[in-house]
Design a protein around this motif. Sequence first.
Motif, PDB file in Angstrom:
ATOM      1  N   ASP A   2       0.946  -1.106   0.002  1.00 16.80           N
ATOM      2  CA  ASP A   2       0.229  -0.027   0.000  1.00 16.80           C
ATOM      3  C   ASP A   2       0.866   1.486   0.041  1.00 16.80           C
ATOM      4  O   ASP A   2       0.447   2.242  -0.871  1.00 16.80           O
ATOM      5  N   LEU A   3       2.002   1.333   0.733  1.00 12.58           N
ATOM      6  CA  LEU A   3       2.765   2.550   0.795  1.00 12.58           C
ATOM      7  C   LEU A   3       3.483   2.840  -0.383  1.00 12.58           C
ATOM      8  O   LEU A   3       3.547   3.875  -0.967  1.00 12.58           O
ATOM      9  N   VAL A   4       4.087   1.840  -1.085  1.00 16.04           N
ATOM     10  CA  VAL A   4       4.647   2.067  -2.374  1.00 16.04           C
ATOM     11  C   VAL A   4       3.728   2.223  -3.728  1.00 16.04           C
ATOM     12  O   VAL A   4       4.111   3.275  -4.387  1.00 16.04           O
ATOM     13  N   VAL A   5       2.558   1.532  -3.613  1.00 21.01           N
ATOM     14  CA  VAL A   5       1.588   1.869  -4.652  1.00 21.01           C
ATOM     15  C   VAL A   5       1.238   3.395  -4.587  1.00 21.01           C
ATOM     16  O   VAL A   5       0.982   3.924  -5.425  1.00 21.01           O
ATOM     17  N   GLY A   6       0.880   3.773  -3.316  1.00 20.17           N
ATOM     18  CA  GLY A   6       0.328   5.173  -3.089  1.00 20.17           C
ATOM     19  C   GLY A   6       1.559   6.106  -3.514  1.00 20.17           C
ATOM     20  O   GLY A   6       1.248   6.932  -4.655  1.00 20.17           O
ATOM     21  N   ILE A   7       2.831   6.030  -3.644  1.00 19.04           N
ATOM     22  CA  ILE A   7       3.932   6.714  -4.210  1.00 19.04           C
ATOM     23  C   ILE A   7       3.823   6.868  -5.635  1.00 19.04           C
ATOM     24  O   ILE A   7       4.012   7.737  -6.309  1.00 19.04           O
ATOM     25  N   ILE A   8       3.800   5.689  -6.184  1.00 16.78           N
ATOM     26  CA  ILE A   8       3.939   5.456  -7.503  1.00 16.78           C
ATOM     27  C   ILE A   8       2.472   6.188  -8.269  1.00 16.78           C
ATOM     28  O   ILE A   8       2.645   6.673  -9.235  1.00 16.78           O
ATOM     29  N   ASP A   9       1.367   5.833  -7.517  1.00 19.30           N
ATOM     30  CA  ASP A   9       0.165   6.242  -8.006  1.00 19.30           C
ATOM     31  C   ASP A   9       0.343   7.750  -8.182  1.00 19.30           C
ATOM     32  O   ASP A   9      -0.125   8.442  -9.475  1.00 19.30           O
ATOM     33  N   GLU A  10       0.770   8.327  -7.345  1.00 15.25           N
ATOM     34  CA  GLU A  10       0.817  10.055  -7.296  1.00 15.25           C
ATOM     35  C   GLU A  10       2.090  10.296  -8.624  1.00 15.25           C
ATOM     36  O   GLU A  10       1.765  11.198  -9.440  1.00 15.25           O
ATOM     37  N   ALA A  11       2.931   9.519  -8.585  1.00 12.41           N
ATOM     38  CA  ALA A  11       4.134  10.056  -9.469  1.00 12.41           C
ATOM     39  C   ALA A  11       3.760   9.877 -10.922  1.00 12.41           C
ATOM     40  O   ALA A  11       4.026  10.578 -11.654  1.00 12.41           O
ATOM     41  N   VAL A  12       3.253   8.569 -11.366  1.00 12.77           N
ATOM     42  CA  VAL A  12       2.841   8.548 -12.695  1.00 12.77           C
ATOM     43  C   VAL A  12       1.734   9.480 -13.078  1.00 12.77           C
ATOM     44  O   VAL A  12       1.729   9.740 -14.589  1.00 12.77           O
TER      45      VAL A  12
END
Length: 213
Positions: A62-72
């Motif tokens: 959940d933590l890493v998916v959150g950062i990638i979701d924002e970044a892309v």
Amino acid sequence: KRLVLIGPPGSGKGTQSPIIKDEYCLCHLATGDMLRAAVAAKTPLGIKAKEAMDKGELVSDDLVVGIIDEAVKKPSCQKGFILDGFPRTVVQAEKLDNMLEKQGTKIDKVLNFAIDDSILEERITGRWIHPSSGRSYHTKFAPPKVPGVDDVTGEPLIQRKDDTAEVLKSRLEAFHKQTEPVIGYYAKKGIIAQLHAEKAPKDVTAEVQTALS
Ligand code: AP5
Ligand code: ZN
């Protein structure tokens, strides 16, 4: 282009990324770099991630998916991106596909940095990094002009806290158990390119160029 780089610790993902990024004008999204910045800044994300990272274990999906979701979603990443160190579990790969589907895009190519485990300890324990730029050096394979100093800024280099022989064992275990299945996930889609990551950096770059041409 939308690319994923998969490979064990020390396989050369962070070394090849800036070269690919410049050649194709992509943004470089390295979850490890983003997490280390969050740890250094003691943000809520960093505080949650630190313990797992220090032990060489994976941070929660959940933590890493959150950062990638924002970044892309960032405007600067609309032309394409390099995901370095993400996805690292099949759950992350599935969530990434869903995320991109909503944007009407998909992953074009996955570069598999295949390499034998036995080579990695020397690469990991000899690495020095310039934290603010992410540039990395190696005492034997890519030494800076002045030992311990970044070539570009003249600022000091540091060693990563998880770059010890001991923590490397856990990182490799996490790779084989949790990340190798991701290679199978993308192989089924027929978008994997195999690299011989034990070769010299410039030879790996040549293989990347062939894979992307
Ligand atoms: P992360 O930062 O992603 O670390 P990693 O995957 O272990 O990969 P490395 O950065 O160690 O290796 P690299 O392939 O980039 O090697 P490099 O090119 O620098 O992740 C760290 C932690 O964050 C994880 O353990 C986890 O806790 C957490 N995390 C991150 N993403 C996550 C996710 N998606 N889900 C959950 N948790 C996550 O090269 C290494 C050295 O070798 C350098 O010194 C370099 O100069 C040298 N070198 C490079 N290529 C060559 C070559 N061809 N020949 C000789 N030397 C070379
Ligand atoms: Zn890296």
